[in-house]
Design a protein around this motif. Structure first.
Motif, PDB file in Angstrom:
ATOM      1  N   HIS A   1       0.835  -1.203   0.000  1.00  0.00           N
ATOM      2  CA  HIS A   1       0.000   0.000   0.000  1.00  0.00           C
ATOM      3  C   HIS A   1       0.872   1.256   0.000  1.00  0.00           C
ATOM      4  CE1 HIS A   1      -3.931  -1.776   0.330  1.00  0.00           C
ATOM      5  NE2 HIS A   1      -3.747  -2.275   1.538  1.00  0.00           N
TER       6      HIS A   1
ATOM      7  N   ARG B   1       2.571   1.675  -3.408  1.00  0.00           N
ATOM      8  CA  ARG B   1       1.636   1.953  -4.493  1.00  0.00           C
ATOM      9  C   ARG B   1       1.037   3.351  -4.365  1.00  0.00           C
ATOM     10  NH1 ARG B   1      -3.616  -1.175  -6.765  1.00  0.00           N
ATOM     11  NH2 ARG B   1      -4.334  -1.121  -4.612  1.00  0.00           N
ATOM     12  N   SER B   2       0.810   3.795  -3.132  1.00  0.00           N
ATOM     13  CA  SER B   2       0.206   5.113  -2.917  1.00  0.00           C
ATOM     14  C   SER B   2       1.249   6.222  -2.862  1.00  0.00           C
ATOM     15  CB  SER B   2      -0.579   5.121  -1.608  1.00  0.00           C
ATOM     16  OG  SER B   2       0.306   5.006  -0.495  1.00  0.00           O
TER      17      SER B   2
ATOM     18  N   ARG C   1      -5.167  10.067   0.126  1.00  0.00           N
ATOM     19  CA  ARG C   1      -6.620  10.171   0.040  1.00  0.00           C
ATOM     20  C   ARG C   1      -7.109   9.741  -1.340  1.00  0.00           C
ATOM     21  NH1 ARG C   1     -10.910  12.552   2.757  1.00  0.00           N
ATOM     22  NH2 ARG C   1     -12.613  13.247   1.423  1.00  0.00           N
ATOM     23  N   ASP C   2      -6.446  10.201  -2.392  1.00  0.00           N
ATOM     24  CA  ASP C   2      -6.864   9.805  -3.736  1.00  0.00           C
ATOM     25  C   ASP C   2      -6.696   8.298  -3.936  1.00  0.00           C
ATOM     26  OD1 ASP C   2      -7.575  12.357  -4.438  1.00  0.00           O
ATOM     27  OD2 ASP C   2      -5.671  12.824  -5.428  1.00  0.00           O
ATOM     28  N   TYR C   3      -5.667   7.731  -3.334  1.00  0.00           N
ATOM     29  CA  TYR C   3      -5.439   6.288  -3.438  1.00  0.00           C
ATOM     30  C   TYR C   3      -6.624   5.508  -2.858  1.00  0.00           C
ATOM     31  CZ  TYR C   3      -3.284   1.724  -2.382  1.00  0.00           C
ATOM     32  OH  TYR C   3      -3.004   0.384  -2.280  1.00  0.00           O
TER      33      TYR C   3
ATOM     34  N   LEU D   1      -9.728   6.660  -2.306  1.00  0.00           N
ATOM     35  CA  LEU D   1     -10.953   6.932  -3.064  1.00  0.00           C
ATOM     36  C   LEU D   1     -10.972   6.208  -4.408  1.00  0.00           C
ATOM     37  CD1 LEU D   1     -11.372  10.747  -2.327  1.00  0.00           C
ATOM     38  CD2 LEU D   1     -12.595   8.839  -1.269  1.00  0.00           C
ATOM     39  N   GLU D   2      -9.804   5.966  -4.972  1.00  0.00           N
ATOM     40  CA  GLU D   2      -9.750   5.275  -6.255  1.00  0.00           C
ATOM     41  C   GLU D   2      -9.974   3.778  -6.112  1.00  0.00           C
ATOM     42  OE1 GLU D   2      -6.608   4.474  -9.967  1.00  0.00           O
ATOM     43  OE2 GLU D   2      -6.093   5.897  -8.365  1.00  0.00           O
ATOM     44  N   HIS D   3      -9.492   3.197  -5.003  1.00  0.00           N
ATOM     45  CA  HIS D   3      -9.467   1.743  -4.916  1.00  0.00           C
ATOM     46  C   HIS D   3     -10.425   1.143  -3.872  1.00  0.00           C
ATOM     47  CE1 HIS D   3      -5.996   1.433  -7.568  1.00  0.00           C
ATOM     48  NE2 HIS D   3      -5.411   2.386  -6.872  1.00  0.00           N
ATOM     49  N   TYR D   4     -10.784   1.883  -2.812  1.00  0.00           N
ATOM     50  CA  TYR D   4     -11.396   1.223  -1.664  1.00  0.00           C
ATOM     51  C   TYR D   4     -12.649   1.924  -1.137  1.00  0.00           C
ATOM     52  CZ  TYR D   4      -6.981  -1.262  -1.849  1.00  0.00           C
ATOM     53  OH  TYR D   4      -5.915  -2.009  -2.281  1.00  0.00           O
ATOM     54  N   THR D   5     -13.525   2.318  -2.019  1.00  0.00           N
ATOM     55  CA  THR D   5     -14.817   2.830  -1.576  1.00  0.00           C
ATOM     56  C   THR D   5     -15.808   1.675  -1.464  1.00  0.00           C
ATOM     57  OG1 THR D   5     -15.562   3.251  -3.831  1.00  0.00           O
ATOM     58  CG2 THR D   5     -14.407   5.052  -2.694  1.00  0.00           C
TER      59      THR D   5
ATOM     60  N   ALA E   1     -17.807   0.565  -4.880  1.00  0.00           N
ATOM     61  CA  ALA E   1     -17.038  -0.284  -5.792  1.00  0.00           C
ATOM     62  C   ALA E   1     -16.833  -1.676  -5.211  1.00  0.00           C
ATOM     63  CB  ALA E   1     -15.689   0.371  -6.102  1.00  0.00           C
TER      64      ALA E   1
END
Length: 394
Positions: free
Chosen positions: A332, A335-336, A370-372, A374-378, A381
């Motif tokens: 994590h 990647r972030s 934060r963007d990481y 919101l992109e992957h773990y909401t 989705a």
């Protein structure tokens, strides 16, 4: 059988249960129920995962739209078989299958839950059991494997190699995994495993944060601190974190405190006791504000399959300092680009010094986090992926 009826089988369930796997299944229950699934939770009457004492009534209740059926824990064994297996592992010995079977049955057991699944399995499109290590998953997951989904929360630990679990990992209909490193570990340990998908987890996004209010409510003033939240126990790296933090602040020029919330006792060395602040259990609002108020969040656990608190820190704009022994959290962070990892007390001290002495750079480090998330773990989705998997079951 209803095409829209599913069973979730966690070892514990409820708003006062502290545990990542259990928390996620509760949110899954509510999320799927809101999407029109008929969700039943079959679980124990326990809250404490150390004593497994019966706490809730053995009854069927409602948690909003979710039906919750609780069954009493039977814990009438001596614990000798579990101790025997632990000693075998410490000696570097591979326990026999017979030892593994005695270990599994020497502790938490929930016979009434098992029999309820035997009676009712055909009512459900799917039975989701999690995590793999508990009797509820082991016994419950083998009742109707053709309609069972295992969410293992797999760690690189000795128990993950027990041949006892082969029927579970290889025989269920589907495995739901949290991350790519967890899938890589599964492939290495159980190459013949059942079909597996990286489903991930969802993390709630707070509408607002109030770090100043958090400081005022807990009398922290302008104190700069790093944060740890969750289970304060050896298996989560808590003892090593306290030792490493104490070694760093003994040098007297590190202006940081350690604030912690969750369950488990907090015992710091006497000479740094004033630098460790235990908030005990706090509500969701305080938790969110704590992440926003912290100079950094520290994740000392090497045994993570996802690490929800890391995501909560990044949503709050807070950098993460993580134990590099966790393949998942290191992944994590890489990647972030929003975290640092440490390998020993010396590198932990370097990370602590960075957030203490360069707050602007630490904030910049955290910014992509934060963007990481919101992109992957909401949750929308994540629930989409879960529903797709459920719809594909026969």
């Amino acid at each position: 059988m209803s095409d829209r009826r599913i069973a979730l089988v966690p070892p514990r369930y409820g708003p006062d249960v502290v545990g990542g796997a259990e928390l996620v299944l509760r949110e899954v229950a509510h999320g799927l129920a809101a999407r029109g699934w008929e969700v039943e939770v079959l679980t124990t009457t326990a809250v404490d995962h150390h004593t497994w004492a019966n706490h809730y009534p053995a009854a069927t209740t409602r948690d909003g739209a979710v039906a919750v059926r609780r069954f009493p824990v039977v814990s009438d064994t001596s614990g000798a078989a579990r101790a025997e297996l632990v000693h075998a592992l410490q000696r570097g010995e591979a326990p026999t299958l017979a030892q593994q079977e005695r270990w599994m049955n020497d502790g938490l057991r929930v016979p009434e839950l098992f029999h309820a699944l035997l009676d009712d399995a055909e009512r459900f499109r799917a039975i989701v059991v999690s995590p793999y290590l508990f009797w509820t998953s082991f016994a419950g997951g083998l009742v109707a494997p053709e309609r069972t989904i295992l969410r293992p929360c797999l760690h690189d630990e000795p128990e993950a190699r027990f041949e006892l679990f082969e029927p579970l990992f290889d025989g269920v209909a589907e495995l739901w995994l949290n991350t790519d490193p967890e899938l890589e570990l599964l492939d290495a340990l159980w190459p013949g495993h059942a079909p597996a998908s990286v489903i991930g987890e969802g993390v709630g996004v707070p509408e607002r944060y109030d770090p100043a209010g958090f400081r005022a409510r807990h009398g922290l003033g302008e104190r700069r601190f790093v944060l740890y939240g969750g289970r304060r126990e050896g298996a989560k790296g808590w003892d090593q974190l306290v030792e490493g933090f104490a070694a760093a602040v003994r040098k007297e020029d590190l202006d940081l405190s350690l604030v912690t919330f969750g369950v488990g006792e907090v015992h710091g060395p006497a000479d740094v006791a004033d630098r460790i602040v235990d908030l005990g259990r706090i509500d969701d609002r305080d938790r969110d504000d704590a992440f926003a108020a912290a100079a950094a969040y520290v994740q000392p656990s090497a045994l993570e399959s996802f690490s929800r608190t890391v995501m909560e820190a990044w949503l709050a704009g807070t950098p993460v300092i993580a134990n590099g022994a966790s393949a998942v959290v290191s992944w994590h962070c890489a990647r972030s680009g929003a975290g640092l990892t440490y390998d020993d007390d010396a590198s932990l001290e370097q990370c602590l010094r960075f957030v203490a002495e360069a707050p602007g750079e630490a904030a910049a480090l955290a910014a992509p986090g934060r963007d990481y998330v919101l992109e992957h773990y909401t949750w929308p989705a994540t629930l989409d992926r879960m529903e797709a998997s459920l719809e594909e079951l026969p």
